[in-house]
Write an enzyme that holds these catalytic residues in place. Sequence first.
Site, short mmCIF file in Angstrom:
data_model
loop_
_atom_site.label_atom_id
_atom_site.label_comp_id
_atom_site.label_asym_id
_atom_site.label_seq_id
_atom_site.Cartn_x
_atom_site.Cartn_y
_atom_site.Cartn_z
N ASP A 232 0.87 -1.16 0.00
CA ASP A 232 0.00 0.00 0.00
C ASP A 232 0.92 1.22 0.00
O ASP A 232 2.11 1.13 0.31
CB ASP A 232 -0.95 -0.02 1.22
CG ASP A 232 -2.13 0.89 1.00
OD1 ASP A 232 -3.15 0.72 1.68
OD2 ASP A 232 -2.06 1.75 0.09
C1 GLC Z 1 -4.26 4.50 -0.30
C2 GLC Z 1 -5.13 3.29 -0.02
C3 GLC Z 1 -5.10 2.27 -1.13
C4 GLC Z 1 -4.90 3.00 -2.45
C5 GLC Z 1 -3.50 3.57 -2.42
C6 GLC Z 1 -3.22 4.43 -3.65
O1 GLC Z 1 -3.74 4.99 0.87
O2 GLC Z 1 -4.98 2.63 1.22
O3 GLC Z 1 -6.35 1.56 -1.11
O4 GLC Z 1 -5.06 2.11 -3.54
O5 GLC Z 1 -3.23 4.32 -1.25
O6 GLC Z 1 -4.06 5.53 -3.66
#
Ligand code: GLC
Length: 739
Positions: free
Chosen positions: A267
Site C-alpha cells: 500500500d
Molecule cells: C491508499 C489506499 C489504497 C490505495 C493507495 C493508492 O492509501 O490505502 O487503497 O489504492 O493508497 O491511492
Amino acid sequence: MKLLKLSIVVGALFCMASCCCKSSDLPDYLNPEKDIEVRIDDAMARMTLDEKIAIIHAQSKFSSAGVPRLGIPELWTTDGPHGIRPEVLWDEWVQAGWTNDRCVAFPALTALAATWNTEMSALYGKSIGEEARYREKDVLLGPGVNIYRSPLNGRNFEYMGEDPYLASRMVVPYVQQVQKIGVASCVKHYALNNAETYRHTTDPVVDDRTLYEIYLPAFKAAVIEGGAWSIMGAYNLFRGEHACHNDLLLNKILKGEWGFDGAVISDWGGTHNTREAITNGLDLEFGTWTDGLTMGKTNSYDIYHLANPYKELINSGEFTTKELDDKVRRVLRLMYRTSMNTDKPMGSLVSDAHIEAAYTIGTEGIVLLKNENNILPINLETTKSIAVIGENAIKMMTIGGGSSSLKVKKEVSPLEGLRKRVGEGVEILYARGYVGDTTSVYKRVDSGQRLADDRSEKELIAEAVDVAKRADVVLYFGGLNKAKKQDCEGTDREGLGLPYSQDKLITALTEVTDKLIFVNISGNAVAMPWIDSVPAIVQGWYLGSEAGNALAAVLVGDVNPSGKLPFTFPVKLEDTGAHSMGEFSKDGEENYGEGLLVGYRWNDAKDVAPLFAFGHGLSYTTFEYGEASINRKSMREGGRVTITVPVTNTGSRAGKEIVQLYIADKEASVMRPEKELKGFAKVELAAGETKSVKFEIEKEALSFFDDKQHCWVAEPGEFEALIGAASDDIRTSVIFTLK
Ligand code: GLC
C-alpha cells in the site's frame, strides 16, 4: 507517454515482423508466441542489476519503471475499486487536470455485495476493467475485501460486507473479468485492515481459526479461484510485522499455501523496513514516505527500501540476488499479463454499456429494509406531490472518501433522478433539512456544487417540516457521506448515530407525516432511534454515476428491489462483538476479542436481535418457501448431499429472491458459530411461479479450521442445513450426518 511507449513496443514487433522476419526471429522476451515463463527467463538474462532494481519500486506516484533499453514498458496502476481515478501529477496526489479522464462511477462494493448476484460482479469487473484498459492502466487497485467487523470502519463502503463466504463468492467474477481485459486486479488490503484511524500502527490480535475462517477466505478465493495477478499489502501490522512485508501472510500463506504467482504490491506508504521488504515477500514498493492520502517526500524513489538501499545490501554481499530474482520474476509476470500483453481488447470509457451497468448493479443492490402498509412503491397515479428532503438528495458522493474518489462524467443525484422520472405530473418540493458536508472540491476535482448554507438548524428543520406537511409522500435522503469521520478512508466514525442532528429532523418530520420514507445513503449501518415512526426504510448505498436513476426506479416501482444486506445493522454499538468483546481502532495491539463471532455470528451466539439482519431485504412481492428435502440423510467421505427447496412468488408482480443456505454443526468438538452462510442463490420468479432451488453441499461447507493440525476439518456427526430469506428468517431446515 504510455501510448508512445506501447507503440514503440508494438512498432518494434511490427517492423520486425513486417520486414519479413517471422516472430521466431524475435528474441524470446519479445516473442508473444513463447510461453510467458520462457519470456521471463530471457528478459531476466538480459537485464542488468540496476534494471532489476528499477522495476521493483515506483518511479512516480502511480507507476513503476519498465526496461526502456529492452522495450519493456512501464507499469501503470490506478485507483480504485469503484471507478478509474483521474490522472494525477507525476509525483502528487492531486489530479493533473486532464480533460479526457472523466469516468463512470460504479456503485460502491457494499452495494455490489448487496446484490448477492455473481453476474453483477462479473458485469462490474468487465465494465471497470474496460475503463481501466481504455485509460491504459495495467493494474486496477481493487477490489477491496476486508471484512466488516465494525460499523465504524471508515472504509467499509469499499468492501463486501461481514461474511467471508459472501465476499468470497462476490470477489471472484470481478477479478476474473477485469483480468480478461489484460488489466490486473490488485485485491486489497491484505490483511486485517478493518479500521482506519490507526491503520498504520495497529496490530490486530486474532487467533489462527479466526484468521483462516473470517479474515482470509475472500483473499484466498480471489487468488485461487479469481487468479488475481496482484495483491496489495495492508498498512497495519500482524503479529509484529507490517503486512506489506510479513513473512507469515505473504511468504507462508499467500505464496506458500495458496501458491500465489503474482506480485505483492505495497500500500502507498506501507513499507517500513528494508531487510523485511527484501525477505518477507514484498515485490513492488509504492508510495513510501507518504501517509497514503496526502503528504509525501518529493521524488524519493531512489531511496525507497527496494531501490538504492537494496542495491547497496547486494553490493555489500549481505544479500545475494535470490530474493531480487524472485521479485523481478513476479513483476515481469505481471507485466507479461498486462503491459506486455499484445492481444488485449481496447477497452472503452463512459460507454452506454458502462452507464447501463452502473444503473443495473445499483438497482440490484438497493435494499428495501422496511415497508409498512406498502407505502412503497410510490404510486404516481395517485401521488400529486412528493417532498424530497435532505442534503443527500443533492450532494455528489463520487468525490471524497479518500483514494476511491473519482472525477465522473456525470452523477445523477437522487433529486435529479426523481425529477426526471416523475416528470411534470407530480410536484416535487425540496428542502435541505440539514447542512452536513459542504466540501465540493477534492484533490482539485471540483464537483461544481456550492453547498454552503448559513441558515440555522431551526430554520432548516422548519422549512423541511413545512414542505413535508404539504406533500402526499415524504422522501428523506439522509445517512452519511464521504467526509472525514463518515464513510472515508483514513478516519473511522465516532459513533453509530446519524451525524448533523438528523435524528432531530427525522423526528420532527414524523410528527407531521405518516408517509415518511427514509433512504439511507451510506456504506455503513446507522442507528435508527425513530424507527417505529418511520414506515419505510431503504438502504440506498453510494451508487455512483447512476445513483438518482437507480433510486428513482426502485422508489416508483419500475424495478422491484432485490438486494439484501451484506452486513448487520445493530440496534446499538454494544450489540456487536467488536464493541463488546473486542477492541476497535486503536494504536498497537488491537484485540479482536470477539474472534469468530463477527456480524450475525455474534447476534446468534448472544441471542441479540439486530435492527436489520445480515441477509435481510424485502421485495414489492412476497415469497414462500416450501419444505427443504435432501437426497440422502448422510454424506460419505468425499461425497455430497443435495438440498432442494421450492420457492414460490406468492405476490402479484415478478421479483428476485435471494435464498440463503446456512450450515450448523450440531456436534462440534470446538466452539463454532451457531450457523454460517455456505450457499446462496438469487432466483427470478414471475407472480405465482415456483422454482426448485438446489444447493450442493460438500465437506468443505462443513469444515472449520483446526489451528492445532493447521488444516480444515469436517468432523463426522450431525449437521443442519438451514434455508432462509435472511440470517434471522430461517424458513425450513433439514438434518443430515457426515459419516
Ligand atoms: C491508499 C489506499 C489504497 C490505495 C493507495 C493508492 O492509501 O490505502 O487503497 O489504492 O493508497 O491511492
